[in-house]
Design an enzyme around this catalytic site. Structure first.
Site, PDB file in Angstrom:
ATOM      1  N   ASP A   1       0.852  -1.179   0.000  1.00 36.42           N
ATOM      2  CA  ASP A   1       0.000   0.000   0.000  1.00 36.42           C
ATOM      3  C   ASP A   1       0.891   1.234   0.000  1.00 36.42           C
ATOM      4  OD1 ASP A   1      -2.639   1.483   0.657  1.00 36.42           O
ATOM      5  OD2 ASP A   1      -1.285   2.079   2.279  1.00 36.42           O
TER       6      ASP A   1
ATOM      7  N   ASP B   1       0.315   8.081  -9.284  1.00 38.32           N
ATOM      8  CA  ASP B   1      -0.626   7.606 -10.302  1.00 38.32           C
ATOM      9  C   ASP B   1      -1.650   6.713  -9.611  1.00 38.32           C
ATOM     10  OD1 ASP B   1      -1.851   6.920 -12.679  1.00 38.32           O
ATOM     11  OD2 ASP B   1      -0.392   5.351 -13.154  1.00 38.32           O
TER      12      ASP B   1
END
Length: 574
Positions: free
Chosen positions: A389, A442
């Site tokens: 993550d 992104d």
């Protein structure tokens, strides 16, 4: 509501009236202690099934409709309200407690077991009809929540009646036993769904299996323990109903793969290239043959389309690469397209990519069409990939956690933080600290609930910690034209983390630009531009957008400032 019963001495005959109108105990084929235990086992099973139905609806709504907080709130609140109504309505069935409970469990098994398939079918085959059908999945979700909640609410009063008919005890003791089994069952169901059912069986099959277990538990209790409360015709009818329910669920389970394939084609078209569940996302890759552009969908949301992905990634990457760019970090971008654009620039010595889904990264390495589209970026020796993550990775990689003292943010502009970003906490596994010249975020759209933490002031504070002197951060911030408040909230949040920003966009309303990160598949609903925020340290020269193959358009910040979004106060849904 459960009406209390007056306590009675142990062993005293209960003054119930049975199905034949005569007072006495329920006629049981087992000893009373065993009968009570079997009823509590049934309570346990029904509670586990009920919670699985609830979690199935919440998860399905989040996948298909998005905004998980809103969908979870709607499902839970509607179901809890319906449970109260069902509990009140069940008072009228206490005289026929066994028959009523058996009928309710059969109906609940059928509704709960088929709910996910029905909602997915409406989503797949009516999503493009427009008009009232646009919100049909949401309306059906509420209808199922209401119906399932009514049936679950009716269970407890009838089970209370049945357990008291076996051996009467004070109402407090009976309620304690009943709810203890109920809560433990809910715990098991709540843990089984995310850790066993969903990863091993998927949404549809796990719902059907849960329905089958529900039907067997309810039917076995009534036909095995309380069969004396039913007439011979009633027993046959109850058995037939349960056989029909189990047959329907079994048939649906056998056909579930064909159904999913047909539904997938209805949603994505007939050129589905890859469809898989990775444990993090449902991944669908389409196109790549017969001249059709490649497209990647994550959990039903379009991640990129080959029609215009190059325009998007050039606008995201190239402005940030103006200046030193020896060390680059890409957060997200597991499909490798941002990495492709980074590697086009000479002077890149190291590129780290942090993506949460190893399945997407593996697909980007191995699928011939996707690996060709990303220029085989993952084969480049300069590229290192971390499966993690982004927030957690930055938290561990931050120099603050490694050694250095906390660096306070210096707010730029009117969006000042409410206080310094907290960097405290137990340190994770240490990795060598790298200061990056460029950090490229992104990430999924900020309007998606699960992504709001990746667009928070705390997240940008962590990203700032890994920037080298003179380094630059670029963020995809959603559409400026269709959601200006979200876009400018991202800009305000980046500035609140102490960075100087230059907002810009590409697209400018060009009708052909209808596909991009996290957009819908329909052209009429897709945003027509992309917005970005380029940021740097306030002591560095203002970041310049410059020119690229897709010329970006600088934006003027509105006069009225917006508050930043934080972990404790996300603002992208405002």
């Amino acid at each position: 509501m459960i009406e209390p019963h007056a306590p009675a001495p142990p062993g005293a005959p209960p003054p119930w009236r049975g199905t034949g109108g005569q007072p006495g105990r329920a006629r049981l084929p087992v000893r009373p202690g065993t009968g009570r235990f079997l009823v509590l086992v049934c309570v346990f099973v029904c509670a586990a099934c009920g919670l699985v139905y609830e979690l199935e609806l919440v998860a399905l709504a989040s996948y298909l409709i998005g905004d998980s907080v809103t969908q979870a709130s709607v499902v839970v609140s509607v179901m809890v309200f319906a449970m109260g109504i069902g509990s009140l309505a069940a008072k009228r069935l206490r005289g026929l407690a066994a028959a009523g409970f058996g009928a309710i469990e059969a109906a609940l098994a059928l509704l709960g077991g088929c709910s996910a398939m029905a909602v997915y079918a409406v989503f797949a085959w009516t999503g493009g009809w427009g008009g009232l059908w646009t919100d049909a999945p949401r309306h059906l979700l509420v209808a199922f929540s209401l119906a399932i909640g009514l049936l679950i609410g009716a269970e407890v009063p009838l089970l209370m009646e049945l357990i008291q008919r076996i051996r009467r005890q004070d109402a407090g003791g009976a309620v304690a036993d009943l709810f203890a089994a109920d809560y433990v069952g809910a715990l098991v169901g709540g843990l089984a769904f995310p850790f066993l059912l969903l990863p091993w069986l998927g949404q549809l099959t796990s719902a059907m299996l849960t329905g089958a277990v529900n039907a067997v538990a309810g039917g076995a209790l009534v036909l095995g323990l309380f069969r004396g409360d039913l007439s011979r015709r009633g027993r046959r009818l109850m058995l037939l109903v349960n056989i029909v329910v189990l047959g329907l669920l079994a048939t649906a389970a056998v056909l579930v793969d064909d159904f999913e394939r047909a539904a997938r084609q209805a949603v994505y078209g007939h050129d589905v290239r890859v469809a898989l569940h990775t444990g993090v996302h449902e991944v669908v890759l389409t196109g790549g043959a017969r001249g059709r552009p490649l497209a990647l969908f994550l959990d039903g949301r379009l991640r990129f389309s080959g029609r215009d992905e190059r325009r998007y990634y050039e606008a995201l990457v190239h402005p940030a690469m103006r200046g030193p760019h020896a060390r680059v970090l890409v957060l997200g971008g597991g499909e490798g397209l941002a990495a492709r654009e980074v590697l086009r620039h000479p002077g890149v010595r190291r590129l780290d990519v942090v993506g949460p889904d190893a399945g997407v990264i593996r697909l980007a390495r191995t699928d011939p069409a996707l690996s060709s589209l990303n220029g085989h970026a993952y084969d480049d020796p300069r590229v290192r990939v971390f499966t993690a993550d982004a927030f957690a990775w930055l938290h561990q990689a931050s120099p603050v956690r490694q050694a250095s003292p906390v660096r306070q943010a210096s707010p730029v502009g009117p969006a000042s933080p409410v206080g310094p970003v907290s960097q405290a906490g137990p340190a994770g596994p240490a990795r060598p600290v790298t200061a990056y010249d460029v950090v490229i975020a992104d990430l999924p759209d900020p309007g998606i609930t699960a992504s709001t933490r990746l667009y928070s002031q705390e997240f940008y504070g962590l990203a700032r910690q890994v920037l080298a002197d003179g380094g630059r951060l670029v963020v995809h911030a959603g559409s400026v034209a269709s959601r200006p408040r979200v876009f400018w909230t991202v800009d305000a949040t980046v500035r609140a983390a102490g960075l100087r920003t230059t907002p810009y966009s590409v697209g400018g309303g060009v009708p052909s630009l209808v596909a991009g990160p996290d957009r819908t598949t329909g052209a009429s609903r897709g945003p027509r531009d992309w917005g970005f925020v380029l940021a740097s340290e306030p002591t560095a020269p203002p970041p310049s957008v410059g020119d690229s193959v897709a010329p970006p358009r600088p934006l003027t910040r509105p006069a009225a400032g917006l508050p930043p979004s934080t972990l404790m106060h996300p603002r992208y849904g405002d």
